[in-house]
Structure formats: C-alpha cells, structure tokens
Design an enzyme around this catalytic site. Structure first.
Site, mmCIF file in Angstrom:
data_model
loop_
_atom_site.group_PDB
_atom_site.id
_atom_site.type_symbol
_atom_site.label_atom_id
_atom_site.label_comp_id
_atom_site.label_asym_id
_atom_site.label_seq_id
_atom_site.Cartn_x
_atom_site.Cartn_y
_atom_site.Cartn_z
ATOM 1 N N GLU A 139 0.801 -1.217 0.000
ATOM 2 C CA GLU A 139 0.000 0.000 0.000
ATOM 3 C C GLU A 139 0.837 1.273 0.000
ATOM 4 O O GLU A 139 0.296 2.372 -0.173
ATOM 5 C CB GLU A 139 -0.947 -0.016 1.206
ATOM 6 C CG GLU A 139 -2.050 -1.070 1.070
ATOM 7 C CD GLU A 139 -2.952 -1.151 2.280
ATOM 8 O OE1 GLU A 139 -2.558 -0.661 3.356
ATOM 9 O OE2 GLU A 139 -4.051 -1.718 2.156
ATOM 10 N N GLU A 156 7.692 -21.489 7.879
ATOM 11 C CA GLU A 156 7.895 -20.605 9.026
ATOM 12 C C GLU A 156 8.950 -21.131 9.989
ATOM 13 O O GLU A 156 9.485 -20.393 10.811
ATOM 14 C CB GLU A 156 6.590 -20.387 9.786
ATOM 15 C CG GLU A 156 6.094 -21.577 10.579
ATOM 16 C CD GLU A 156 4.885 -21.217 11.426
ATOM 17 O OE1 GLU A 156 4.981 -21.371 12.651
ATOM 18 O OE2 GLU A 156 3.863 -20.777 10.870
#
Length: 311
Positions: A94, A125
């Site tokens: 963004e 992860e």
C-alpha cells in the site's frame, strides 16, 4: 531424542505463551447467540489500542531510526510467516499508491513466498535459513531496516531474518505479542504488544493480528511523514493511477491551496499530475521547473521548499 520429543517440547513452549492461553470462561461460546458472540469479540478488540499505547515510546524510537536509514536510501523490509507475513506484505503493497514510493523501497517478505499469501506453505515458518536466503536475494545493506513480525515472538523465519539482518549491520525491529520474546530480544528495537489470550485459543489472526496491523500502520505512515511524504495530513505524494486517485489529487491541491478549479487543473497539467510540485507552484507562485528544483533541494519536503521559496 525420540520422534515425539520435539512436538512435546514445542507444545510446552506454546503453553507458556499468552497468545496461546486457554480461556475456560469462553469454553461454551459456541452455545451463545450470534449477537452475544459479536459483542464479546467487539469488547476483545477494544482492548487492543490500549496494548499498543503501552508500546508507543518504543514504536516512536523505531520510527525515528527507520526514517534516518530511509532518508539515506535504505529500505524497509518486513519478514513474517502466516498472518504476520501477510500483514507485512499488505502494508508494503500500500505504500506505492499512498506515498508514491518505489515498489522496492518497502518490501514484505512472507515465509514460503507469494504462494503463502493465499495458502499454507508447510514448514516455511520453521526455517531461519529461508529468511536468510530471502534477504540475501534482496542484497541487504547496512542502510536497510528489517522488521520481524511474529505474534508468538518465536517464529524461526522472523527471528532468523532479524538475526541475519543485525549481523549485516542493518537496523532491526522485532514486533511480537508476547512478553520476553526471542524476537524482541534479537532486535535492536523490540516492540511487544501484549494483547492477552485470544477469543479462539491460539487464533492470532484476531487480537494479535489487529495489534500488528496497527503497529505496522504506524511504522510506515509516520516514517513517510518524517520523510516529507505528506504536507500536514495531506498525502501530497499520492500516485494518481486511476480516476479515483486523480480526483483525490485535485482535492488535495484544493485543500492545500484554496485555489480555483482552473488554477488547480493548470498546475497539475504543468507538473504532469504530480501533486507536490503543483501545490508549490500555486503557493509560491513559481513555475513547474522551479518547483521541482526547490523540492529536490529540500529532499522532497514540501514545507521546507515552500519556506525557501518565500524567503
């Protein structure tokens, strides 16, 4: 070590985390009405801003350090897995339309790569080595900042990213939702927003995810304010890439200058739609090339350029 030792060790580790704690008072939440559940969830969410508020001094210190690095050409890099990784990618994605940053200036890394944005990538992860490889691919430098994001504060990908980055001289920030976390300990700037046990046991996409989103909003937004990407509370570096943003650009110029529609259109045409120099041409009564030069001299800070033009 037996085959069950590692899972048992991990289970014991998770049981110590506040974000994984079981709440017996909610054991029969599935028997409540929808409105009752929604009311409880809303009350839970209302506690998150207070938890963030307790970390504001550490957030502010991290922002100042990040802005200093970015002002000399460094990048802001987020690294996380699962929800934490997705939030980092969201915040990074963004920044270009909001602040006209180059897509390489703020980057979100998620364990497992782009496929992990929409589906689980098993084992990613748990790999500190994967984090190191991802950062090596980006050519990490000492001017960069790496923000490891992990609700538990123990995710190997996030911790590994911070440890590798710190070893390379980069600035490091660790954002976790548990106290005394390995992630915060590994980073120069540890931010631990302790939101407590979740409504659904261990579902850290809830309060922990909300807390992480709020902090990431602050890290990127305030950093961009410090870098001169705004004029007051106006997004003067907004990139007008569609009709909505072109309309917003005109409105921003209007709010900043009070000029007529004709003056605004003329200024934006002269500056190829760039809001910041358009504002400067109107407020300082200079032409577009002069406005561009003044902004370059002021390192993009409109308020500084305006002061120089009017002196």
């Amino acid at each position: 070590m037996t085959s069950t030792s590692r899972p048992n060790d991990l289970r014991a580790e998770l049981e110590k985390l506040t974000t994984e704690a079981f709440r017996p008072e909610l054991a029969e939440i599935d028997r409540l009405s929808t409105l009752e559940i929604a009311t409880i969830m809303n009350g839970e969410d209302a506690s998150v801003p207070g938890a963030v508020a307790r970390e504001l001094p550490r957030i502010a210190a991290a922002v100042d350090a990040i802005a200093e690095r970015m002002a000399r050409g460094g990048r802001l890099l987020y690294a996380g897995a699962g929800t934490a990784g997705r939030l980092g990618v969201l915040d990074a994605s963004e920044c270009p339309p909001t602040f006209n940053t180059d897509p390489t200036q703020v980057v979100g890394l998620i364990a497992g790569g782009p496929p992990a944005l929409v589906t689980s990538v098993e084992g990613a992860e748990d790999s500190a080595e994967l984090a190191r490889a991802d950062l090596e691919t980006l050519g990490l430098t000492a001017d960069d900042t790496v923000v490891g994001v992990s609700a538990s504060g123990r995710t190997p990908y996030a911790v590994g990213a911070v440890e590798y980055a710190r070893g390379r001289g980069a600035l490091t920030v660790g954002l976790a939702c548990n106290p005394h976390s390995a992630l915060a300990e590994a980073a120069e700037h540890g931010i631990e927003v302790v939101v407590g046990p979740e409504l659904l046991t261990g579902s850290t996409r809830l309060k922990a995810g909300t807390a992480q989103k709020l902090v990431l909003n602050m890290l990127s937004t305030i950093t961009m304010i410090r870098l001169g990407k705004t004029y007051g509370n106006l997004m003067v570096d907004v990139r007008a890439s569609n009709d909505k943003l072109r309309a917003r650009s005109r409105r921003i110029v209007a709010l900043a200058t009070g000029a007529t529609d004709a003056e605004i259109e003329s200024a934006l045409t002269a500056t190829d739609g760039e809001v910041k120099p358009a504002i400067l041409t109107i407020l300082a009564n200079v032409d577009a090339p002069t406005a561009t030069h003044l902004l370059k001299t002021a390192n993009g800070h409109l308020r500084t350029a305006l002061t120089a033009a009017l002196d």
